[in-house]
Scaffold this active site. Structure first.
Site, mmCIF file in Angstrom:
data_model
loop_
_atom_site.group_PDB
_atom_site.id
_atom_site.type_symbol
_atom_site.label_atom_id
_atom_site.label_comp_id
_atom_site.label_asym_id
_atom_site.label_seq_id
_atom_site.Cartn_x
_atom_site.Cartn_y
_atom_site.Cartn_z
ATOM 1 N N GLN A 124 0.999 -1.243 -0.207
ATOM 2 C CA GLN A 124 -0.054 -0.093 -0.077
ATOM 3 C C GLN A 124 0.814 1.242 0.151
ATOM 4 O O GLN A 124 1.961 1.216 0.679
ATOM 5 C CB GLN A 124 -0.947 0.068 1.363
ATOM 6 C CG GLN A 124 -2.011 1.020 1.050
ATOM 7 C CD GLN A 124 -3.246 0.405 2.039
ATOM 8 O OE1 GLN A 124 -3.311 -0.637 2.402
ATOM 9 N NE2 GLN A 124 -4.145 1.350 2.375
ATOM 10 N N GLN B 145 0.739 -12.098 9.631
ATOM 11 C CA GLN B 145 1.010 -10.927 9.091
ATOM 12 C C GLN B 145 0.437 -9.653 9.499
ATOM 13 O O GLN B 145 0.888 -8.422 9.744
ATOM 14 C CB GLN B 145 1.147 -10.843 7.605
ATOM 15 C CG GLN B 145 2.014 -9.893 6.817
ATOM 16 C CD GLN B 145 1.346 -9.691 5.456
ATOM 17 O OE1 GLN B 145 0.257 -9.071 5.391
ATOM 18 N NE2 GLN B 145 2.159 -9.859 4.335
ATOM 19 N N SER C 55 4.299 -6.608 2.704
ATOM 20 C CA SER C 55 2.844 -6.409 3.442
ATOM 21 C C SER C 55 1.773 -6.911 2.361
ATOM 22 O O SER C 55 1.864 -8.260 1.853
ATOM 23 C CB SER C 55 2.511 -5.082 3.763
ATOM 24 O OG SER C 55 1.322 -4.912 4.358
ATOM 25 N N LEU C 56 0.895 -6.111 1.587
ATOM 26 C CA LEU C 56 -0.202 -6.649 0.701
ATOM 27 C C LEU C 56 0.609 -7.403 -0.245
ATOM 28 O O LEU C 56 0.079 -8.134 -1.004
ATOM 29 C CB LEU C 56 -0.707 -5.260 0.151
ATOM 30 C CG LEU C 56 -1.334 -5.333 -1.495
ATOM 31 C CD1 LEU C 56 -2.642 -6.223 -1.043
ATOM 32 C CD2 LEU C 56 -1.737 -3.903 -1.702
ATOM 33 N N ARG D 295 -9.600 -8.918 2.896
ATOM 34 C CA ARG D 295 -8.220 -8.434 3.860
ATOM 35 C C ARG D 295 -8.212 -6.766 3.741
ATOM 36 O O ARG D 295 -8.524 -5.945 4.897
ATOM 37 C CB ARG D 295 -6.702 -8.518 3.100
ATOM 38 C CG ARG D 295 -5.714 -7.914 3.983
ATOM 39 C CD ARG D 295 -4.577 -8.407 3.348
ATOM 40 N NE ARG D 295 -3.282 -8.099 4.074
ATOM 41 C CZ ARG D 295 -2.456 -6.932 3.812
ATOM 42 N NH1 ARG D 295 -3.082 -6.022 3.114
ATOM 43 N NH2 ARG D 295 -1.436 -6.823 4.715
ATOM 44 N N HIS E 179 -0.345 -3.871 10.952
ATOM 45 C CA HIS E 179 0.471 -4.779 11.665
ATOM 46 C C HIS E 179 1.075 -4.270 13.019
ATOM 47 O O HIS E 179 2.099 -4.291 13.573
ATOM 48 C CB HIS E 179 2.091 -4.354 10.696
ATOM 49 C CG HIS E 179 1.769 -4.961 9.516
ATOM 50 N ND1 HIS E 179 1.621 -6.137 8.888
ATOM 51 C CD2 HIS E 179 1.664 -3.978 8.100
ATOM 52 C CE1 HIS E 179 1.408 -6.150 7.520
ATOM 53 N NE2 HIS E 179 1.563 -4.685 7.071
#
Length: 293
Positions: A9, A244, A88-89, A113, A195
């Protein structure tokens, strides 16, 4: 060895993916399929929407995933990774590109998500902040010394961490970081504490969706944010994806491990050039570039 890396992101931009759509018939098929799966025209927003339009949670994450995966598909036979990783993503994009997830299932999970994370953000006011110029252990210690929920969330490169948590705790931690000599400690314009433990409701929601999704063994190892090591076991991949959401993105550690395991060239697949810049700051002995078609 070639390592392909996939952004998360923040990499979105107005007009993203339009060149792929116009130049490659097979790219058009993926984009149109995405519109059908999501139930709205994400291509209209990606190609013609404003930066503000692209900030919508239901748009941002699927848009970056879509751009990254479609680019990996149109690379064709030249896309031969020895290893992959995603920030991440981007881990979902990496898994689809490596054959561990189908395009359709990957997109559905990314959409779920995004929506689960948005709900968690709305449940409690929270945010993130960038901290520049402090050692990792100093940032960790100052987070622990700050009352409330505040944790190290993104280990982007040496001297560049992002902390995540409740708004008041983040603000207090930023003051401590500045007092400790941070070059900058700046609250970011994000809507939630990604996170961090505040994403627990999203983690629980996503766990069910991931458990119900079919995974295959990837064609090459994936270095996941949670473990930073090469993973090929399907059950481990699932568990790491679930963990995660509330665990830190250990990008610095992942890149160092990939280099230790033989990576000599890093190729960023997707919008932007953020990750290749981080790679150079982590280890300037390796090559880092963007995927080109």
């Amino acid at each position: 060895m070639k390592a392909y890396i996939f952004p998360g992101q923040g990499a979105q931009f107005s007009g993203m993916g339009k060149d792929l759509y116009e130049a490659h018939p097979n790219a058009q098929e993926y984009f149109e399929s995405a519109n059908d799966i999501l139930g709205f025209s994400i291509t209209d927003i990606m190609f013609e929407g404003s930066a503000e339009d692209l900030k919508q949670t239901k748009v941002t994450q699927p848009a970056i995933f879509l751009h990254s995966v479609v680019l990996s598909k149109v690379l064709g036979d030249s896309f031969r990774p020895d290893m992959v990783a995603g920030h991440s993503l981007g881990e979902f994009s990496a898994l689809v590109a490596a054959g561990a997830l189908s395009f359709e299932d990957g997109l559905k999970l990314v959409s779920q998500r995004a929506q689960a994370m948005q709900k968690a953000c709305e449940a409690q006011e929270s945010t993130m902040a960038a901290v520049l110029g402090l050692d990792d252990n100093v940032v960790e210690e100052l987070c622990e010394a700050t009352p409330g929920v505040v944790v190290a969330a993104n280990y982007n490169c040496p001297g560049q961490l992002v902390i995540s948590g409740a708004v008041d705790a983040i603000e207090a931690a930023c003051e401590k970081m500045k007092e400790a000599g941070a070059r900058r400690a700046l609250v970011l314009p994000v809507g939630g504490a990604f996170h961090s433990p505040l994403m627990e409701p999203a983690r629980e929601e996503l766990a069910g969706a991931i458990a119900a999704t079919e995974f295959s063994a990837p064609r090459c190892p994936i270095y996941q944010n949670v473990t930073t090591t090469a993973v090929t076991d399907i059950d481990a991949i699932r568990q790491n994806l679930i963990a995660q959401l509330t665990a830190p993105v250990k990008w610095t550690q992942s890149i160092r491990q990939m280099v230790a395991d033989g990576a000599t060239e890093f190729i960023e697949v997707g919008p932007g050039k953020v990750l290749q810049g981080l790679v150079r700051k982590i280890d300037n002995s390796v090559e880092a570039s963007s995927a080109t078609i």
